[in-house]
Design a protein around this motif. Sequence first.
Motif, PDB file in Angstrom:
ATOM      1  N   ARG A   1       0.841  -1.191   0.000  1.00 49.20           N
ATOM      2  CA  ARG A   1       0.000   0.000   0.000  1.00 49.20           C
ATOM      3  C   ARG A   1       0.880   1.247   0.000  1.00 49.20           C
ATOM      4  NH1 ARG A   1      -2.877  -3.310  -1.341  1.00 49.20           N
ATOM      5  NH2 ARG A   1      -4.563  -4.316  -0.248  1.00 49.20           N
ATOM      6  N   LYS A   2       0.270   2.391  -0.258  1.00 47.96           N
ATOM      7  CA  LYS A   2       0.974   3.673  -0.221  1.00 47.96           C
ATOM      8  C   LYS A   2       1.619   3.838   1.156  1.00 47.96           C
ATOM      9  CE  LYS A   2       0.289   8.614  -0.532  1.00 47.96           C
ATOM     10  NZ  LYS A   2      -0.619   9.719  -0.746  1.00 47.96           N
TER      11      LYS A   2
ATOM     12  N   ILE B   1       4.675   5.086  -3.577  1.00 50.34           N
ATOM     13  CA  ILE B   1       3.908   6.325  -3.724  1.00 50.34           C
ATOM     14  C   ILE B   1       2.468   5.970  -4.060  1.00 50.34           C
ATOM     15  CG2 ILE B   1       3.670   8.476  -5.014  1.00 50.34           C
ATOM     16  CD1 ILE B   1       6.718   8.244  -5.584  1.00 50.34           C
ATOM     17  N   THR B   2       2.281   5.086  -5.049  1.00 47.16           N
ATOM     18  CA  THR B   2       0.947   4.580  -5.372  1.00 47.16           C
ATOM     19  C   THR B   2       1.053   3.100  -5.691  1.00 47.16           C
ATOM     20  OG1 THR B   2       1.153   5.113  -7.726  1.00 47.16           O
ATOM     21  CG2 THR B   2       0.073   6.762  -6.333  1.00 47.16           C
TER      22      THR B   2
END
Length: 190
Positions: free
Chosen positions: A10-11, A25-26
């Motif tokens: 996950r981020k 980051i994403t």
Amino acid sequence: MPKVNANQLRKGNVVEINGKLLAVITAQNIQPGKGTPVMQLDLRDLTSGIKTTERYRTTESVERVFIDTREFSYLFAEGDMYTFMDKENYEQVAVPAEVVGEQAVWLQEGMEVEIALYDGKPVSVSLPQTVIMAITETEPTVKGQTASSSYKPAIVENGQRVMVPPHVSSGVRIVINIQEGATYMERAKD
């Protein structure tokens, strides 16, 4: 270090790839019409700041690094270093500008932030989702402008531009959502 499936990332997670620490980051799960689903990860190298994109099959294993995240208070900036104080033991830590990133313009004295530490070294700084700032200048309201259809530009005390409803004027303190591109939320309740 534990290995996790790519679809669990996950981020904000930090992974190790080829001996480098990379922050997620994403993380986007892509399911093509044919073939196996993949995770597309936008990553930032924690030492150089270089951004890259990697794709992994959702079942592939990735080395996830566990980071110590603690609460800090922002004190001041000096040159390209930002100084924060640990809220538990009152120790100060200096964080380079490239770790803080573009969100540095929203830092306010005494603001509580989360800093992720790896081997005692800061690797990322997370600001709160919203900040309260006063409007220093804004355009006057145009007659006939309705509150629901249009916004006008305003400059807040840190020099950033925010779009606000027509009824908001200079000197008013507003709540700004800095996680979603500096958007006006409401008037401050203080």
